[in-house]
Design a protein around this motif. Sequence first.
Motif, short mmCIF file in Angstrom:
data_model
loop_
_atom_site.label_atom_id
_atom_site.label_comp_id
_atom_site.label_asym_id
_atom_site.label_seq_id
_atom_site.Cartn_x
_atom_site.Cartn_y
_atom_site.Cartn_z
N ILE A 251 107.00 83.21 44.31
CA ILE A 251 107.70 82.05 43.77
C ILE A 251 107.06 80.81 44.39
O ILE A 251 107.05 80.65 45.61
CB ILE A 251 109.21 82.10 44.09
N TYR A 252 106.54 79.94 43.56
CA TYR A 252 105.77 78.79 44.03
C TYR A 252 106.68 77.76 44.73
O TYR A 252 106.34 77.17 45.73
CB TYR A 252 105.06 78.16 42.83
N ARG A 253 107.82 77.49 44.15
CA ARG A 253 108.92 76.73 44.75
C ARG A 253 108.72 75.22 44.85
O ARG A 253 109.65 74.50 45.24
CB ARG A 253 109.27 77.29 46.13
N ASP A 254 107.58 74.69 44.53
CA ASP A 254 107.41 73.23 44.62
C ASP A 254 106.50 72.74 43.50
O ASP A 254 105.54 72.02 43.73
CB ASP A 254 106.84 72.85 45.99
N PHE A 255 106.83 73.15 42.26
CA PHE A 255 106.01 72.79 41.11
C PHE A 255 106.32 71.35 40.71
O PHE A 255 107.44 71.00 40.35
CB PHE A 255 106.31 73.73 39.93
N LYS A 256 105.31 70.49 40.78
CA LYS A 256 105.45 69.07 40.44
C LYS A 256 104.05 68.50 40.20
O LYS A 256 103.04 69.10 40.60
CB LYS A 256 106.15 68.31 41.56
N ASP A 272 98.77 73.42 47.28
CA ASP A 272 99.88 73.31 48.23
C ASP A 272 100.86 74.48 48.12
O ASP A 272 101.88 74.41 47.45
CB ASP A 272 100.63 71.99 48.03
N PHE A 273 100.55 75.55 48.83
CA PHE A 273 101.39 76.74 48.87
C PHE A 273 102.28 76.77 50.11
O PHE A 273 102.74 77.82 50.54
CB PHE A 273 100.54 78.00 48.79
N GLY A 274 102.52 75.60 50.69
CA GLY A 274 103.30 75.53 51.91
C GLY A 274 104.73 76.02 51.77
O GLY A 274 105.34 76.47 52.74
N LEU A 275 105.29 75.94 50.54
CA LEU A 275 106.66 76.40 50.33
C LEU A 275 106.73 77.69 49.53
O LEU A 275 107.83 78.17 49.21
CB LEU A 275 107.47 75.32 49.60
N ALA A 276 105.59 78.27 49.19
CA ALA A 276 105.58 79.50 48.38
C ALA A 276 106.29 80.62 49.13
O ALA A 276 106.27 80.70 50.36
CB ALA A 276 104.15 79.90 48.07
N LYS A 277 106.95 81.49 48.36
CA LYS A 277 107.74 82.55 48.97
C LYS A 277 107.62 83.82 48.13
O LYS A 277 107.57 83.75 46.90
CB LYS A 277 109.20 82.12 49.04
N THR A 278 107.52 84.96 48.80
CA THR A 278 107.50 86.21 48.05
C THR A 278 108.85 86.41 47.38
O THR A 278 109.90 86.08 47.94
CB THR A 278 107.22 87.40 48.98
N GLY A 279 108.81 86.92 46.14
CA GLY A 279 110.01 87.04 45.33
C GLY A 279 110.89 88.21 45.72
O GLY A 279 110.60 88.95 46.66
N PRO A 280 112.00 88.39 44.98
CA PRO A 280 112.94 89.46 45.29
C PRO A 280 112.36 90.84 45.04
O PRO A 280 111.45 91.00 44.22
CB PRO A 280 114.11 89.18 44.33
N SER A 281 112.88 91.83 45.73
CA SER A 281 112.45 93.21 45.51
C SER A 281 113.05 93.70 44.20
O SER A 281 113.90 93.04 43.59
CB SER A 281 112.91 94.11 46.67
N VAL A 291 117.57 75.60 51.14
CA VAL A 291 116.97 74.85 50.03
C VAL A 291 115.86 73.93 50.54
O VAL A 291 116.07 73.09 51.40
CB VAL A 291 118.04 74.01 49.31
N VAL A 292 114.67 74.12 50.00
CA VAL A 292 113.55 73.22 50.23
C VAL A 292 112.89 72.97 48.89
O VAL A 292 113.05 73.74 47.95
CB VAL A 292 112.51 73.80 51.23
N GLY A 293 112.14 71.90 48.79
CA GLY A 293 111.52 71.57 47.52
C GLY A 293 111.59 70.08 47.29
O GLY A 293 111.84 69.31 48.20
N THR A 294 111.43 69.66 46.07
CA THR A 294 111.43 68.24 45.75
C THR A 294 112.54 67.93 44.77
O THR A 294 112.66 68.59 43.73
CB THR A 294 110.08 67.80 45.17
#
Length: 433
Positions: A251-256, A272-281, A291-294
Motif C-alpha cells: 500500500i503506497y499510502r501517500d499518492f499525490k 517517495d516510499f517513506g510511508l509505504a506499507k505491506t498490505g493485509p494478509s 494515520v499518516v499521509g497527506t
Amino acid sequence: MGNCWSLQSGSPSGIPNSNNAHDPNNQSGSIQFSSGFSNAKLIQNGNSTSLGRSSHSGGTSRLFSNKFSTGNNTSSSLWSSDNSQASRLRDEEEFPNGQILDAANLRVFTFAELRAATKNFRTDSVLGEGGFGTVFQGLIKDTAASARGKELTIAIKKLNSESKQGIAEWQSEVNFLGRLSHPNLVKLLGFGREDSELFLVYEFMHRGSLDNHLFGRGSTVRPLSWDTRLKVMIGAARGLNFLHSLEKKIIYRDFKPSNILLDEAYTAKLSDFGLAKTGPSYDHSHVSTQVVGTHGYAAPEYIATGHLYVKSDVYGFGIVLMEMLTGKRIGDIKHLCEKKSLQDWLKLNLLNRGKMRMNMDVKLEGKYPPNLASKVAQLTLKCIQVEPKVRPSMKEVVETLEQIEAANEKPADNRKKTNHSRAVQLHGQPDGG
C-alpha cells in the motif's frame, strides 16, 4: 520534491548500528535492517497538510518473507551478498510489467563521491526540500558497461540531521525500492551513510513533479496537454497496480502529485516510499495503523478508523484525477464544495455537460474531447466513493484509462479519413475510391 515542511512526533527506531552497515568502499555490499520501524509524518506541501503519527508497533515490516513470490519469481531474502543477477537485470531493458529482483542492486556511495557529484552540495544544485531533507542534483560516472566513462545525472536526498522522520523514510526507501523494478517506479540507484549523515541516490527525473506542472508558475512550467495528462494518469495507475498485484501487496499510502515524477518523455514514476506499507494478509481486509499521509488525499475510512485498505490508494488516485481535470488543488476544490460532498460536487460540476467546460483546467484551453473527459470524471467518481469495497481495483482503473486512451487516438484517424474523403469528392471520385 516541492517545498514542504515536516514536524515529527514520536521517535522512530534508530539508525542501523555499525555492525550491520557494510564498508562504504564495498560497492556491491548489502545492508540489513531491523524488521520493524515507525513512520511519523506531518507534512505541508503546497496547500495540503499531512496528519498523524505512527507507533513503533505499527511500522512497516520487512517487505519480503523467506519465500516471497510473484509469478515465477521467488526470493529467498531481501538482501543477498550476490548482486550479479540484479546488476544484469538493472542494466537490461526493464520488464514492462515489473520485476522483483532476486537481490538488491544498490550501490553504496561514499560521502566523498556524493560531495564531488554536487560540488560540495552547492546551493545552486538544490532541487527541493522535503520532510527527509534537501534534494540535490549531481553528476557521477556511469558504471554501466555500455556507458562507462560517461556522466550520469542523479538526484540525491540528504537527510536533515534534525529530522527523525528521515531515518524511517531512508530505511523504507531502501527496503522497498531496492528490489522493485517497474517502468513507473523511480529507480533507487544506491545509498550512503557517513556518521550521522544519510543519503539516497535516485535516477534524475528531468521534468520534475506532476505537482509543479499542474500548479506551478513561471516560464519554466509547461502546461500539460490532454494527451499528456492521459499518459501520466495511465503511467501512475500502472505503478500503483504493480504494487497492489504483488503476492504480498504494498500500500503506497501517500499518492499525490508531488510524489509523481516525470521523465523526459513524460513517463510517470512513483517516488517517495517513506510511508509505504505491506498490505493485509489473506485472512484480513485491512491493516490497522496510526494515520499518516497527506490531508485531502488520505481515504476517509483510514482517517476515521486507522484501517488501511489496498483500496485506500484508489481513493488518493481519484483525488489526483480530479486535480488533473480541474487544475485545482484538492484543498481549493473542497472550499468550493461548501456543504456538498466531493462526490456531489463532481456530479454537479464535471458530470454535468453544461458546467464541465467551466470547471476543466483553463490551461487546457478547451482542447480536450468532452466525452472522454466525462469518462475520466466518471472513473474519478468511482475512485472517491466513501466505501472502499465499491471502489474499483487499480487493475480496473488501468483498463478503463487504457480504453479512454484508445478512444482518444481514434478521432485523429477519423479526421484524416474524413479529410481524405472530402478531397476525393472534390475531384469527382466516389468516397473511398
